[in-house]
Design a protein around this motif. Structure first.
Motif, PDB file in Angstrom:
ATOM      1  N   LEU A 113       0.951  -1.252  -0.539  1.00 13.89           N
ATOM      2  CA  LEU A 113      -0.050   0.207  -0.011  1.00 13.89           C
ATOM      3  C   LEU A 113       1.231   1.255   0.263  1.00 13.89           C
ATOM      4  N   ARG A 114       1.857   1.453   0.717  1.00 13.66           N
ATOM      5  CA  ARG A 114       2.602   2.284   0.662  1.00 13.66           C
ATOM      6  C   ARG A 114       3.495   2.513  -0.642  1.00 13.66           C
ATOM      7  N   SER A 115       3.997   1.647  -1.543  1.00 10.49           N
ATOM      8  CA  SER A 115       4.852   2.049  -2.402  1.00 10.49           C
ATOM      9  C   SER A 115       3.700   2.061  -3.366  1.00 10.49           C
ATOM     10  N   ALA A 116       2.341   1.815  -3.147  1.00  8.35           N
ATOM     11  CA  ALA A 116       1.209   2.600  -4.225  1.00  8.35           C
ATOM     12  C   ALA A 116       0.925   3.921  -3.972  1.00  8.35           C
ATOM     13  N   ALA A 117       1.243   4.665  -2.395  1.00 10.05           N
ATOM     14  CA  ALA A 117       1.387   5.744  -2.397  1.00 10.05           C
ATOM     15  C   ALA A 117      -0.204   6.303  -2.938  1.00 10.05           C
ATOM     16  N   LEU A 118      -1.013   5.430  -1.963  1.00  7.91           N
ATOM     17  CA  LEU A 118      -2.168   5.908  -2.144  1.00  7.91           C
ATOM     18  C   LEU A 118      -2.996   7.466  -0.969  1.00  7.91           C
ATOM     19  N   ASP A 119      -3.667   7.393  -1.361  1.00  2.33           N
ATOM     20  CA  ASP A 119      -3.983   8.783  -0.333  1.00  2.33           C
ATOM     21  C   ASP A 119      -5.105   8.277   0.949  1.00  2.33           C
TER      22      ASP A 119
END
Lengths: 336, 336
Positions: A113-119
DNA sequence: AGAGGGTATGACTGCGTTGACATAAGAAAG
DNA sequence: CTTTCTTATGTCAACGCAGTCATACCCTCT
């Protein structure tokens, strides 16, 4: 060959890049004249802002994730429909994050999730119940909203349904029809709602003075095939029950098919009820009696919760969504 | 408070940011010693690269879109499953782009895609057949792969099925069972496959020396409800047919329900066949005879086509996917 | 007329990363 | 022992945008 940038637009309009930025972002203090020129220039150059440059400098990606482990397809579809519904005409995009097993690799999931850089993310069960995910999401400053969690309700915005009461009600309904020998098909035991529904069934049994025998509980996995297999097992016994409570609709439909294989008519020889009121419950014959969970509405609300946090609006901590007994034709009074 | 950057990692490891970048991207010419130190540092700092900075400088987002207009839910589900299947363990993410009507706002759609900054898209029908979208996607340098296009096959990588032959075969099968009076439920006429399937049916009729009467063709929209409505219309007539060919499974299931409403048994009083072999076709009773389109496999292949282009591998221009007649129990010889 | 305040605009810089180029040191070649 | 090549590393700029601050102007008020 090169992309047209904000600088190009500025050049054409005869203003600085910064002014173009101001116009395009609707900031104040730009003369009407310049606004027009800039918009015209952007139009003729077919300018589209580079979302990465924006994301880099604004520290905001405008992407929202939907995290789900694969329970029933119909459930996921409803969920996704709801999220997309709320996202229509918003600038946010939906990134789908299916995961294998939250149990096994929760930590890995958050890395993802973090690497997907989601808000922000909408968490479907059982991920919505996982403490580690919640914690790490918080640490990574990714907003979230949860669908049907059962624990730590106040740890993050939650959309709740009263699984226990819903299960109790549909079980009570079936008992009220006159059934005394009832089998149960459970869902995946790692999903907390499975536990809650089980509890609701039990309560209804006890209130009716019935005993819930362990050998009448068959395990399933929330899928059609698992429901089919479970029901075959149940119906193969000489003392077969007169009704089956299934913890979701997909498995209930599987149970209906098993009944057909055994030459049993529904609801004549066997009553079957489901849980969820998903799409399939309306397309079978007879139509499935079930208890409606407003999955679509929960997804809409969860998405709203995420957006509210992103846009600094008053956060919504939790919503209890109503369930509804959907009485259709798959359950009836047992034959004498 | 601040995010940890590549510079921080470098500082901890005692090397420059660039060297860290090299290590993390697996570039050559870094000593084993430094590699280890950098990895250790990244690990202790829990470093995750900023994907926007990467996207900005690399001009690549690692995001792939799935563009669909809402035909049947089961079709979309299969499609999405396929794309996600191929994307598992890849660094690409899936962004879902549902659109209302490609017909009406094709240009707007491309604006959407471009501003989403996708590297590539998988186009489901009917978007896969739209010349303007293809053209603008090309201009915007967004790679694409198409699912089941019917026109301009070589304009972009395509995954084909022979809709005409498939439709011909299932119609011939029904005719072969002895049916002479057959009704048809069409899909949404704006979907090109609807046209193709119609043609296939027609060919089968002609080969059998049967006439396809216009008043036996009922329009539908590829949805359960539209199939239900269409079948009600068909069955309400005094001269009802002995079989119904439905252009997809969802509508066929709707037709089955309509038959039940009319007290008709399937396949005794009425044979019903579908198209697609989607999930629902296996969970109804009787199970639906249909013709399988490998939607999942097409989605996997289409995604592969997109990735191949992105990674500069030999492009795959087109694949013709096989269809298979799935003979189950919903169609039989008509009663004399 | 000068002070103060708002409005309209531009110059410069930083966001975090990678690509192009530079440099240093060691290895191989003459 | 110099020349050339290779390996290992660093420096700097650029990607495209928005935030900060500076500037120039035009009001209004005293």
């Amino acid at each position: 060959m090169k992309r047209t940038t904000i600088v190009d637009v500025g050049r054409l309009a005869g203003v600085s890049a910064k002014t173009v930025s101001r116009v395009l972002n609707g900031e104040p203090h730009v003369s009407a004249d310049v606004q027009q020129r800039v918009r015209a220039a952007a139009d003729t150059l077919d300018y589209h802002p580079n979302v990465f440059a924006q994301a880099l400098v604004r520290r905001k990606s405008n992407m929202i994730g939907l995290v789900y482990e694969n329970p029933s397809p119909s459930y996921v579809v409803e969920l996704q429909r709801g999220v997309l519904e709320r996202l229509t005409n918003e600038r946010y995009r939906l990134v789908v994050i299916p995961i294998r097993s939250v149990q096994e690799n929760a930590s890995e999931v958050v890395g993802l999730l973090r690497s997907a850089a989601l808000d922000g993310v909408v968490l479907a069960p059982p991920a919505s119940d996982h403490p580690l995910i919640l914690k790490q999401l918080h640490e990574a400053r990714i907003f979230c909203a949860r669908i049907a969690p059962t624990r730590m309700i106040d740890a993050a915005p939650s959309n709740l349904v009263d699984d226990v009461a819903a299960a109790r009600e549909i079980a009570a309904y079936v008992i009220g029809l006159g059934h005394r020998d009832i089998a149960i098909i459970r869902g995946d035991a790692t999903h907390p709602s499975s536990e809650a529904r089980m509890l609701g069934y039990t309560q209804a049994f006890h209130q009716a003075g019935l005993e819930l025998k362990f050998d009448r509980i068959e395990p399933g996995l929330f899928t059609f095939d698992s429901g089919l297999a479970a029901a075959r097992h149940i119906l193969a016994r000489p003392d077969r029950p007169t009704a089956i409570l299934s913890q979701n609709d997909d498995m209930a439909v599987g149970a209906m098919m098993a009944a057909r294989e055994f030459g049993l008519s529904i609801p004549g020889d066997l009553s079957v009820v489901g849980f969820d009121d998903s799409e399939v419950s309306r397309i079978t014959w007879p139509r499935l009696t079930t208890v409606r969970q407003p999955v679509f509405e929960m997804a809409v609300a969860a998405t709203e919760m995420v957006i509210a946090q992103l846009e600094d609006r008053a956060p919504i901590a939790r919503i209890l969504h109503p369930h509804t007994l959907m009485i259709r034709e798959s359950a009836a009074t047992p034959r004498a």
